[in-house]
Design a protein around this motif. Structure first.
Motif, PDB file in Angstrom:
ATOM      1  N   UNK A  35       0.843  -1.200   0.000  1.00  0.00           N
ATOM      2  CA  UNK A  35       0.000   0.000   0.000  1.00  0.00           C
ATOM      3  C   UNK A  35       0.877   1.249   0.000  1.00  0.00           C
ATOM      4  N   UNK A  36       1.937   1.231   0.786  1.00  0.00           N
ATOM      5  CA  UNK A  36       2.847   2.370   0.838  1.00  0.00           C
ATOM      6  C   UNK A  36       3.503   2.637  -0.504  1.00  0.00           C
ATOM      7  N   UNK A  37       3.948   1.584  -1.156  1.00  0.00           N
ATOM      8  CA  UNK A  37       4.581   1.740  -2.470  1.00  0.00           C
ATOM      9  C   UNK A  37       3.575   2.276  -3.491  1.00  0.00           C
ATOM     10  N   UNK A  38       2.361   1.763  -3.446  1.00  0.00           N
ATOM     11  CA  UNK A  38       1.321   2.237  -4.360  1.00  0.00           C
ATOM     12  C   UNK A  38       1.002   3.705  -4.088  1.00  0.00           C
ATOM     13  N   UNK A  39       0.978   4.066  -2.819  1.00  0.00           N
ATOM     14  CA  UNK A  39       0.674   5.449  -2.448  1.00  0.00           C
ATOM     15  C   UNK A  39       1.768   6.402  -2.922  1.00  0.00           C
ATOM     16  N   UNK A  40       3.015   5.989  -2.801  1.00  0.00           N
ATOM     17  CA  UNK A  40       4.113   6.832  -3.297  1.00  0.00           C
ATOM     18  C   UNK A  40       3.975   7.056  -4.798  1.00  0.00           C
ATOM     19  N   UNK A  41       3.648   6.004  -5.519  1.00  0.00           N
ATOM     20  CA  UNK A  41       3.481   6.115  -6.968  1.00  0.00           C
ATOM     21  C   UNK A  41       2.300   7.034  -7.285  1.00  0.00           C
ATOM     22  N   UNK A  42       1.197   6.860  -6.606  1.00  0.00           N
ATOM     23  CA  UNK A  42       0.014   7.684  -6.845  1.00  0.00           C
ATOM     24  C   UNK A  42       0.258   9.136  -6.455  1.00  0.00           C
ATOM     25  N   UNK A  43       0.965   9.364  -5.361  1.00  0.00           N
ATOM     26  CA  UNK A  43       1.265  10.732  -4.924  1.00  0.00           C
ATOM     27  C   UNK A  43       2.108  11.460  -5.969  1.00  0.00           C
ATOM     28  N   UNK A  44       3.031  10.754  -6.570  1.00  0.00           N
ATOM     29  CA  UNK A  44       3.854  11.366  -7.624  1.00  0.00           C
ATOM     30  C   UNK A  44       2.985  11.798  -8.797  1.00  0.00           C
ATOM     31  N   UNK A  45       2.006  10.992  -9.141  1.00  0.00           N
ATOM     32  CA  UNK A  45       1.088  11.348 -10.228  1.00  0.00           C
ATOM     33  C   UNK A  45       0.241  12.551  -9.806  1.00  0.00           C
ATOM     34  N   UNK A  46      -0.303  12.503  -8.597  1.00  0.00           N
ATOM     35  CA  UNK A  46      -1.161  13.585  -8.110  1.00  0.00           C
ATOM     36  C   UNK A  46      -0.410  14.911  -8.031  1.00  0.00           C
ATOM     37  N   UNK A  47       0.865  14.867  -7.688  1.00  0.00           N
ATOM     38  CA  UNK A  47       1.675  16.089  -7.574  1.00  0.00           C
ATOM     39  C   UNK A  47       2.215  16.568  -8.919  1.00  0.00           C
ATOM     40  N   UNK A  48       2.015  15.776  -9.963  1.00  0.00           N
ATOM     41  CA  UNK A  48       2.525  16.150 -11.272  1.00  0.00           C
ATOM     42  C   UNK A  48       3.983  15.780 -11.473  1.00  0.00           C
ATOM     43  N   UNK A  49       4.531  14.987 -10.554  1.00  0.00           N
ATOM     44  CA  UNK A  49       5.926  14.548 -10.676  1.00  0.00           C
ATOM     45  C   UNK A  49       6.056  13.370 -11.637  1.00  0.00           C
ATOM     46  N   UNK A  50       4.940  12.716 -11.901  1.00  0.00           N
ATOM     47  CA  UNK A  50       4.882  11.608 -12.864  1.00  0.00           C
ATOM     48  C   UNK A  50       3.630  11.836 -13.710  1.00  0.00           C
ATOM     49  N   UNK A  51       3.659  11.431 -14.957  1.00  0.00           N
ATOM     50  CA  UNK A  51       2.489  11.658 -15.814  1.00  0.00           C
ATOM     51  C   UNK A  51       1.307  10.786 -15.397  1.00  0.00           C
ATOM     52  N   UNK A  52       0.103  11.297 -15.652  1.00  0.00           N
ATOM     53  CA  UNK A  52      -1.093  10.497 -15.406  1.00  0.00           C
ATOM     54  C   UNK A  52      -1.058   9.301 -16.341  1.00  0.00           C
ATOM     55  N   UNK A  53      -1.256   8.130 -15.790  1.00  0.00           N
ATOM     56  CA  UNK A  53      -1.270   6.887 -16.551  1.00  0.00           C
ATOM     57  C   UNK A  53      -2.412   6.057 -15.990  1.00  0.00           C
ATOM     58  N   UNK A  54      -3.464   5.911 -16.778  1.00  0.00           N
ATOM     59  CA  UNK A  54      -4.665   5.217 -16.304  1.00  0.00           C
ATOM     60  C   UNK A  54      -4.354   3.802 -15.817  1.00  0.00           C
ATOM     61  N   UNK A  55      -3.474   3.099 -16.484  1.00  0.00           N
ATOM     62  CA  UNK A  55      -3.134   1.727 -16.077  1.00  0.00           C
ATOM     63  C   UNK A  55      -2.451   1.727 -14.712  1.00  0.00           C
ATOM     64  N   UNK A  56      -1.544   2.679 -14.481  1.00  0.00           N
ATOM     65  CA  UNK A  56      -0.874   2.754 -13.181  1.00  0.00           C
ATOM     66  C   UNK A  56      -1.851   3.134 -12.089  1.00  0.00           C
ATOM     67  N   UNK A  57      -2.751   4.036 -12.390  1.00  0.00           N
ATOM     68  CA  UNK A  57      -3.766   4.450 -11.421  1.00  0.00           C
ATOM     69  C   UNK A  57      -4.641   3.251 -11.044  1.00  0.00           C
ATOM     70  N   UNK A  58      -5.053   2.492 -12.031  1.00  0.00           N
ATOM     71  CA  UNK A  58      -5.883   1.311 -11.742  1.00  0.00           C
ATOM     72  C   UNK A  58      -5.102   0.274 -10.946  1.00  0.00           C
ATOM     73  N   UNK A  59      -3.805   0.154 -11.210  1.00  0.00           N
ATOM     74  CA  UNK A  59      -2.974  -0.784 -10.441  1.00  0.00           C
ATOM     75  C   UNK A  59      -2.884  -0.343  -8.982  1.00  0.00           C
ATOM     76  N   UNK A  60      -2.788   0.956  -8.752  1.00  0.00           N
ATOM     77  CA  UNK A  60      -2.770   1.476  -7.383  1.00  0.00           C
ATOM     78  C   UNK A  60      -4.071   1.104  -6.685  1.00  0.00           C
ATOM     79  N   UNK A  61      -5.191   1.381  -7.341  1.00  0.00           N
ATOM     80  CA  UNK A  61      -6.477   1.083  -6.722  1.00  0.00           C
ATOM     81  C   UNK A  61      -6.680  -0.417  -6.528  1.00  0.00           C
ATOM     82  N   UNK A  62      -6.123  -1.212  -7.413  1.00  0.00           N
ATOM     83  CA  UNK A  62      -6.206  -2.677  -7.243  1.00  0.00           C
ATOM     84  C   UNK A  62      -5.433  -3.097  -5.992  1.00  0.00           C
ATOM     85  N   UNK A  63      -4.245  -2.540  -5.805  1.00  0.00           N
ATOM     86  CA  UNK A  63      -3.455  -2.838  -4.603  1.00  0.00           C
ATOM     87  C   UNK A  63      -4.222  -2.452  -3.354  1.00  0.00           C
TER      88      UNK A  63
END
Length: 144
Positions: A35-63
């Motif tokens: 969950x922590x790893x998924x949250x770090x990845x999602x936070x980077x997307x939310x902050x604009x540090x990583x591009x929005x990627x629907x597949x990665x977002x869905x993987x976060x929510x799956x985790x």
């Protein structure tokens, strides 16, 4: 010789899996690391540090969804202490509330997964979902 090494390696992996399955503290720590790893990845997307990627977002929510279903089952009475746990006694004192918190998390994750279709909607959904984390940690986790 190689066969002996492979058999020994197979046994070691099998024993490790059994130990992990019989150790709820280790299992819940592992789930929360995910969950922590998924949250770090999602936070980077939310902050604009990583591009929005629907597949990665869905993987976060799956985790998150998998953890929401699994973690509440990993708190038997025998796991109140040991294993350097940060689980607060409140989990066992209010087990129904603890399970309800995870049920809310799961419901919010399901909603977020369905509504996060672009960066703006993801930011809103991610914020709603992670409010659950803070609330649960405040109530059910020992602060170090």
């Amino acid at each position: 010789m190689i066969r002996t090494v492979l058999v020994a390696l197979g046994l070691a992996i099998g024993v490790s899996a059994v130990v992990a399955q019989s150790n709820p503290i280790a299992e819940r720590k592992e789930a929360m690391k995910g969950v922590g790893a998924a949250t770090r990845q999602a936070a980077a997307i939310a902050k604009g540090e990583a591009p929005f990627d629907a597949a990665k977002v869905q993987a976060v929510f799956k985790t998150y969804g998998e953890a929401a279903k699994k973690v509440p089952t990993l708190f038997p009475e025998s796991s109140r202490s040991g294993g350097e746990t940060t689980a607060a006694a409140k989990i066992w004192e209010d087990h129904a509330g603890f399970k309800a918190a995870f049920a809310k998390f799961d419901a919010d994750v399901t909603k977020a997964s369905a509504t996060a279709t672009d960066l703006a909607s993801f930011r809103t959904a991610f914020g709603d979902v992670t409010k659950n984390c803070g609330a649960c940690h405040e109530t059910y986790r020992i602060k170090k």
